[in-house]
Design a protein around this motif. Structure first.
Motif, PDB file in Angstrom:
ATOM      1  N   MET A  74     -19.723   5.828 -11.432  1.00  0.00           N
ATOM      2  CA  MET A  74     -20.514   6.520 -10.417  1.00  0.00           C
ATOM      3  C   MET A  74     -20.346   5.895  -9.031  1.00  0.00           C
ATOM      4  O   MET A  74     -20.660   6.517  -8.027  1.00  0.00           O
ATOM      5  CB  MET A  74     -21.990   6.563 -10.811  1.00  0.00           C
ATOM      6  CG  MET A  74     -22.285   7.559 -11.928  1.00  0.00           C
ATOM      7  SD  MET A  74     -21.678   9.242 -11.614  1.00  0.00           S
ATOM      8  CE  MET A  74     -22.644   9.704 -10.169  1.00  0.00           C
ATOM      9  N   ASN A  75     -19.824   4.682  -8.974  1.00  0.00           N
ATOM     10  CA  ASN A  75     -19.534   4.052  -7.691  1.00  0.00           C
ATOM     11  C   ASN A  75     -18.084   4.279  -7.264  1.00  0.00           C
ATOM     12  O   ASN A  75     -17.609   3.638  -6.336  1.00  0.00           O
ATOM     13  CB  ASN A  75     -19.874   2.559  -7.740  1.00  0.00           C
ATOM     14  CG  ASN A  75     -21.366   2.333  -7.635  1.00  0.00           C
ATOM     15  OD1 ASN A  75     -22.001   2.789  -6.693  1.00  0.00           O
ATOM     16  ND2 ASN A  75     -21.944   1.655  -8.604  1.00  0.00           N
ATOM     17  N   GLY A  76     -17.384   5.180  -7.969  1.00  0.00           N
ATOM     18  CA  GLY A  76     -16.072   5.618  -7.523  1.00  0.00           C
ATOM     19  C   GLY A  76     -14.877   5.083  -8.284  1.00  0.00           C
ATOM     20  O   GLY A  76     -13.744   5.463  -7.991  1.00  0.00           O
ATOM     21  N   GLU A  77     -15.092   4.224  -9.261  1.00  0.00           N
ATOM     22  CA  GLU A  77     -13.960   3.704 -10.026  1.00  0.00           C
ATOM     23  C   GLU A  77     -13.538   4.709 -11.095  1.00  0.00           C
ATOM     24  O   GLU A  77     -14.328   5.578 -11.486  1.00  0.00           O
ATOM     25  CB  GLU A  77     -14.328   2.362 -10.666  1.00  0.00           C
ATOM     26  CG  GLU A  77     -14.540   1.270  -9.635  1.00  0.00           C
ATOM     27  CD  GLU A  77     -14.764  -0.100 -10.251  1.00  0.00           C
ATOM     28  OE1 GLU A  77     -14.335  -0.339 -11.405  1.00  0.00           O
ATOM     29  OE2 GLU A  77     -15.372  -0.945  -9.564  1.00  0.00           O
ATOM     30  N   PRO A  78     -12.311   4.590 -11.580  1.00  0.00           N
ATOM     31  CA  PRO A  78     -11.848   5.508 -12.626  1.00  0.00           C
ATOM     32  C   PRO A  78     -12.676   5.363 -13.907  1.00  0.00           C
ATOM     33  O   PRO A  78     -13.210   4.285 -14.187  1.00  0.00           O
ATOM     34  CB  PRO A  78     -10.406   5.079 -12.890  1.00  0.00           C
ATOM     35  CG  PRO A  78     -10.012   4.227 -11.741  1.00  0.00           C
ATOM     36  CD  PRO A  78     -11.268   3.651 -11.176  1.00  0.00           C
ATOM     37  N   ALA A  79     -12.738   6.423 -14.667  1.00  0.00           N
ATOM     38  CA  ALA A  79     -13.426   6.382 -15.962  1.00  0.00           C
ATOM     39  C   ALA A  79     -12.575   5.575 -16.935  1.00  0.00           C
ATOM     40  O   ALA A  79     -11.384   5.837 -17.094  1.00  0.00           O
ATOM     41  CB  ALA A  79     -13.625   7.796 -16.491  1.00  0.00           C
TER      42      ALA A  79
END
Length: 96
Positions: A74-79
């Motif tokens: 949710m802070n922008g890193e890949p899943a």
């Protein structure tokens, strides 16, 4: 859509998050988190400690890994799969 280009604003349900099923969503709801956007900026270790305190039991440490995965996502890193964070969690707790 490329997996790294997920429009996180379109995620409405907790189960829309990677690594979150019904049990994980229930844990987050205990913490007062009802939507994915409420995870932005949250500390996974604090979430875990709060969950243990609120439920009165020590949860499996892999719950921390799941919390790391969804807060980072949710802070922008890949899943990533939750177990990708297991070693990091072990090192963090050992050095904590």
């Amino acid at each position: 859509m490329h997996p790294d280009k997920v429009d996180r604003q379109r995620l409405k349900k907790l189960t829309d998050l990677p690594n979150i099923g019904k049990a994980g969503a229930d844990d987050l709801k205990i913490l007062g988190i009802d939507t994915p956007d409420q995870l932005v900026g949250r500390c996974p270790y604090e979430l875990y400690e709060s969950l243990c305190r609120l439920t009165g039991k020590q949860h499996d440490p892999c719950v921390i890994d799941v919390f790391i995965s969804v807060t980072r996502f949710m802070n922008g890193e890949p899943a990533l799969v939750w177990w990708a964070y297991t070693e990091e969690r072990k090192l963090t707790l050992a050095n904590g």
